[in-house]
Design a protein around this motif. Sequence first.
Motif, PDB file in Angstrom:
ATOM      1  N   THR A  44     -15.318  31.938   5.132  1.00 40.85           N
ATOM      2  CA  THR A  44     -15.305  30.479   5.280  1.00 40.85           C
ATOM      3  C   THR A  44     -16.626  29.842   4.876  1.00 40.85           C
ATOM      4  OG1 THR A  44     -16.048  30.594   7.572  1.00 40.85           O
ATOM      5  CG2 THR A  44     -13.665  30.722   7.178  1.00 40.85           C
ATOM      6  N   VAL A  75     -14.255  19.426   3.362  1.00 42.16           N
ATOM      7  CA  VAL A  75     -14.227  19.439   4.827  1.00 42.16           C
ATOM      8  C   VAL A  75     -14.246  20.879   5.307  1.00 42.16           C
ATOM      9  CG1 VAL A  75     -12.915  18.793   6.877  1.00 42.16           C
ATOM     10  CG2 VAL A  75     -12.992  17.247   4.898  1.00 42.16           C
ATOM     11  N   THR A  76     -13.443  21.732   4.673  1.00 44.17           N
ATOM     12  CA  THR A  76     -13.433  23.163   4.973  1.00 44.17           C
ATOM     13  C   THR A  76     -13.235  23.903   3.664  1.00 44.17           C
ATOM     14  OG1 THR A  76     -11.051  23.242   5.342  1.00 44.17           O
ATOM     15  CG2 THR A  76     -12.450  22.811   7.281  1.00 44.17           C
ATOM     16  N   LEU A  78     -12.321  28.219   1.975  1.00 44.49           N
ATOM     17  CA  LEU A  78     -11.832  29.549   2.302  1.00 44.49           C
ATOM     18  C   LEU A  78     -11.757  30.379   1.024  1.00 44.49           C
ATOM     19  CD1 LEU A  78     -10.602  31.502   4.434  1.00 44.49           C
ATOM     20  CD2 LEU A  78      -8.344  30.632   3.704  1.00 44.49           C
ATOM     21  N   THR A 101      -6.321  18.801  -1.652  1.00 44.72           N
ATOM     22  CA  THR A 101      -6.952  20.126  -1.562  1.00 44.72           C
ATOM     23  C   THR A 101      -7.100  20.688  -2.981  1.00 44.72           C
ATOM     24  OG1 THR A 101      -6.035  20.543   0.616  1.00 44.72           O
ATOM     25  CG2 THR A 101      -6.682  22.469  -0.694  1.00 44.72           C
ATOM     26  N   THR A 119     -10.786  24.524  -1.157  1.00 43.29           N
ATOM     27  CA  THR A 119     -11.481  23.550  -0.314  1.00 43.29           C
ATOM     28  C   THR A 119     -10.512  22.457   0.113  1.00 43.29           C
ATOM     29  OG1 THR A 119     -12.156  22.237  -2.224  1.00 43.29           O
ATOM     30  CG2 THR A 119     -13.660  23.958  -1.492  1.00 43.29           C
TER      31      THR A 119
END
Length: 724
Positions: free
Chosen positions: A145, A129-130, A132, A175, A167
Amino acid sequence: DATDNMELTIWDAATVDAGSDGLICEGATYTLADATADGYTSLVWTTSGTGSFNDAGMLHATYTPSPNDILDGYVTLTLTGNSAGNCPSDIDAMTLNISRQAIVDAGEDAEICESNSYTFADATANHAVTLLWTTDGTGTFDDATILHPEYTPGAEETGLVTFTLTTVSATPCATVSDVMVLDITPMVDVSAGADATICEGVSFTLTDATASDYGTVQWSTSGTGTFDNINLVNATYTPSENDVLDGYVELTLSASGLGSCPDMSDMMTVFINESAYAFAGNDDYTCGYSSYALVAASANSYDSLLWTTSGFGSFTDAKILNPVYTPDAGDPEVVELKLLVFGITACVNASDVMLLTREEEPEAYAGEDTAICEGASYMIADATASDFSEVIWTTSGSGSFDNPNDVNATYTPSNSDILNGSVVLTLTAVSIDACPDATDSMTLSVSGSALANAGSDDAVCQGEPYTLSSATAQNYQSVMWSTSGLGSFNDPTLINPTYTPAAGETGVITMTMTLTGIPPCGTDDDSMMLTISPEATAYAGPDAQMCMSQTYTVDDANAQNYSSVQWTTNGVGDLLNANTLTPTYVAAPGEYGSVQLTLTAVGLSGCANATDNMVILIHQPPVANAGPDAQTCEEQPYTVVGAYAQNFTSLYWETDGSGELLNEETLAPTYIPAEGETGNITLTLFVVGTPSCGNITDEAVLTIVSPPVVDAGEDDETCSNIPV
């Protein structure tokens, strides 16, 4: 009254509730804990996917999604409750949503060179989803990102730097993160040192060269000298002779970078001053007290120079390299001339001495001019020479000396010398060293012997004058021609006179040229043979005739005084045996008319050809056609029609009939039948051809028929109404 009873059983209908929709992460199972059911006899769970139940008949079954269910992202689970009796079944469904677990790979560990940036090109992340990026380094990301950011190291950042890619998965998945290490290699630093100056013959140690953060080092040179160890930072260089000649050499220190860092190099220049060099010149001679230029002296690598002498003479300028020395009357026979050269700073001085010896001039006398005759040699008995190292005779011609280094040599003239009439002989007395050579010349005149050439043998035709144009003469005072023939010369004292044969003179005669030579040379003579040939004659024979397609052989041609005969024709037929006096002419198909045959008798040497012609008249054969057969009535005349004839001299007709034939020498005669003559008679056409082609005939048949006879019968009578 009568009564009867029946029993009615009433069943409860089944009711089911599959429960509320659910959510799990891929890889997990789902227990249908909030499903409810009532009034059922049996239960069964079914799926829209391809997963499996631990027990599909249990109300709170556990469902395990299949890979396809995970790819689809959800599955519908349906609960069916079966009722007792004839009650209907009840069905209810719920949706199970399946989230994907994020998968992350920060990439392989890598290496970069100091000050370079690094892009995480091989990092991967799925179902995130995201994400870093974080690091323990001092540098910065262009965007932490994104999956493939670019990292710029901090100032002077080197060594191992750790990077973590984290992630966030979709709910309820966990995560995850992954780590990679980036090795930042320091840049190589190299310095060849400052430029330096050395003297020829000295080695140079590169003491101020430095290098750091390198794998290996290596020295190279623009010249051809050598290093004691090319892989040593502070190596020692020994210049080559070429380096010294060039005056400098460039030395380059190359260091290989660590990791991915590039190789680096640096260059310094070693300037090389040559050692002072002095050369006063080879020992030499001067003629008498003549001045002597020291042109052969040379010097290198000096600040200044100075000439000195052991004698009393003087230099034009004792501080220049090539002065002129003038001997003094008090100088000894041999003097020393010394060149002193002061070297460039740090290089030693140099000097050299040459010996100058005084000598006397040579003398030469070639003797008096004289003359000889062709074929003789000449000894130069009156030639003299003195004060020489050697003597050399040379010639302006191409003759030869028996010994060109003998003062009294003997000379033999060449043919070219004889043709030129004279040659200059030069005596050179070569000086011992410094004095100029002495030379003197004499002229040797050479009279050529008389040379007569009467020319090549030749031929002339009877009665024709002959000019001896190929005769030549050389080296003569006078010419006289004579002959064995009966004719006469127009002027026998000419080189190329004309001879006129006597009347009727033929055969081979001799022509002789006699030359009187130039004294003291004698006479010379030469002869040639002249053939006087009789004239050729040719007779082709009388004209003749032949018929088309025949052949004709000439049998009465003749020729005289010839070397060969040749027949030619303007006809298109073939001429056989054309090199004989009896050729045969074969007419071409269809050829007729006049054909000329030409006989050429090739004359003997010197005489022209003779020709003669004869004509063959080729006749076409006669043609006769008496016309078509015909018919006439008894006693009725008949004139022939359709008859024709060609290529004839005359024609006439004959008949086997008993009638009369009129105009029998034309192509349209008239036949008058005899009284009562009937039946077939023959009319014959006679066509007379040329004598060479012969005659020809043709016939036509004339049929004579009787006239018709009719008889109407006896006269009679009848009544007007009665047929006859």
